[in-house]
Design a protein around this motif. Structure first.
Motif: not given
Length: 122
Positions: A10-12, A40-49, A53-67
């Motif tokens: 998450v953001n490196g 397996e076979g999925v490499d996840i890198r998330v960038r969030c701006r 802090s709480t909103a970012r965590i929930y946005a990252i969680r949603q991005a991983i699920s949707k992706s």
């Protein structure tokens, strides 16, 4: 690459170091719900701006699920995608559906968006 807590970034920064520590497991919820085998076979890198802090965590969680759902739809079969989607939605709807509520802008004639100045007769 096999997704472990190290290769999910998450953001490196590895997930093990995501701040605040109390919400660290919220980022890992999709992995914990679906199991590491599906990642397996999925490499996840998330960038969030932006946001707090709480909103970012929930946005990252949603991005991983949707992706992951999009990955299974495009590269794997439709039945496993539907299965993943059902598991995520039964646990928490916000894993796949964004919350559309936003702050309403202030208007003239009062101190806030809806509140008006009190009327005086004298």
């Amino acid at each position: 690459a096999v997704v472990s807590t190290q290769s999910t970034g998450v953001n490196g920064v590895p997930v093990d170091l995501v701040q605040p520590p109390t919400l660290r497991y919220k980022v890992l919820e999709p992995v914990l719900l679906l199991g590491k085998k599906r990642f397996e076979g999925v490499d996840i890198r998330v960038r969030c701006r932006g946001g707090g802090s709480t909103a970012r965590i929930y946005a990252i969680r949603q991005a991983i699920s949707k992706s992951l759902v999009a990955y299974y739809q495009k590269f794997v079969d439709e039945t496993s995608k539907k299965e993943i989607k059902d598991i995520l939605l039964s646990y928490d709807k916000t894993m796949l559906v964004a919350d559309p509520r936003r702050c309403e802008p202030k208007k003239f004639g009062g101190p806030g968006a809806r509140a008006r100045n009190q009327k005086s007769y004298r």
